[in-house]
Design a protein around this motif. Structure first.
Motif, PDB file in Angstrom:
ATOM      1  N   GLN A  44       0.827  -1.205   0.000  1.00 52.71           N
ATOM      2  CA  GLN A  44       0.000   0.000   0.000  1.00 52.71           C
ATOM      3  C   GLN A  44       0.863   1.257   0.000  1.00 52.71           C
ATOM      4  O   GLN A  44       1.980   1.253   0.523  1.00 52.71           O
ATOM      5  N   HIS A  46       1.553   4.944   1.270  1.00 55.73           N
ATOM      6  CA  HIS A  46       1.262   5.802   2.423  1.00 55.73           C
ATOM      7  C   HIS A  46       1.979   7.142   2.251  1.00 55.73           C
ATOM      8  O   HIS A  46       3.187   7.174   1.959  1.00 55.73           O
ATOM      9  N   HIS A  72      -4.473   3.017  -0.349  1.00 56.56           N
ATOM     10  CA  HIS A  72      -4.797   2.116  -1.454  1.00 56.56           C
ATOM     11  C   HIS A  72      -3.534   1.373  -1.893  1.00 56.56           C
ATOM     12  O   HIS A  72      -2.416   1.810  -1.627  1.00 56.56           O
ATOM     13  N   THR A  73      -3.740   0.280  -2.586  1.00 58.75           N
ATOM     14  CA  THR A  73      -2.606  -0.525  -3.024  1.00 58.75           C
ATOM     15  C   THR A  73      -1.851   0.162  -4.148  1.00 58.75           C
ATOM     16  O   THR A  73      -2.383   1.053  -4.838  1.00 58.75           O
TER      17      THR A  73
END
Length: 201
Positions: A44, A46, A72-73
């Motif tokens: 993910q 960040h 989100h990925t």
């Protein structure tokens, strides 16, 4: 990455638009990772710094990432950013004077080619990577990631045409030594491009 993905004199695309979009999306994320603005953990993305980048496009991408309430990925962000990455990076290149836009029309369609204003500058990433890898010279972190993106997009067949197989093997081993965020980004980019090629999207 934009220069590697286009012919250095004509500006002709060397990649399918989907592949180019994913490669450029990854490059935009890599820019933020290099400045410690984002990290990639557990697949993910960040945001760890909201300090606005000086570059307008990097600022836009950061705003998009930071605007989400949940992480989100990498694959999700690659898919999202790839929809506009080519046009956005082309606009950055236009603003900086590195390319000029040439529009051609055929029947009911029109297409735009971004022609380099200086072929030597446009060819420099290709020449630099090719020379260093062929001569087993060390790559800095930036060029290691750039080389990783060429592998992910299958551009190495153009950049490193004719090199022995062990050069590619050595490059993959070098990529494995990159910081975790960048290594994960390259891994997911190659996987996303592979899926796109298999499905024809």
């Amino acid at each position: 990455m934009f220069r590697l993905a286009h012919h250095d004199t004509t500006g002709r695309p060397l990649l399918h638009s989907t592949v180019a979009g994913l490669g450029l999306a990854a490059a935009l994320l890599a820019e933020l990772a290099f400045t410690d603005t984002i990290v990639i953990e557990h697949d993910q993305v960040h945001v760890i710094s909201r300090t606005p980048p000086s570059d307008a496009l990097a600022h836009t991408v950061l705003d998009q990432l930071a605007g989400e309430t949940i992480a989100h990925t990498v694959r999700t962000w690659l898919a999202f950013l790839s929809q506009t990455s080519h046009e956005q990076v082309a606009s950055r290149m236009l603003r900086s004077g590195h390319v000029r836009a040439e529009t051609s029309r055929r029947l009911l369609t029109k297409s735009t080619t971004y022609v380099p204003t200086d072929a030597n500058v446009a060819a420099w990433p290709w020449a630099r990577l090719s020379t260093r890898l062929r001569n087993a010279q060390p790559l800095d972190a930036f060029d290691t990631v750039l080389a990783g993106l060429t592998l992910a997009a299958d551009l190495h067949r153009h950049v490193l045409d004719g090199v022995p197989g062990h050069v590619i093997t050595s490059l993959r081993q070098l990529i494995d030594t990159t910081p975790p965020s960048l290594r994960l980004l390259l891994h997911h980019t190659e996987a996303a491009i592979g899926d796109a090629v298999l499905t024809g999207h």
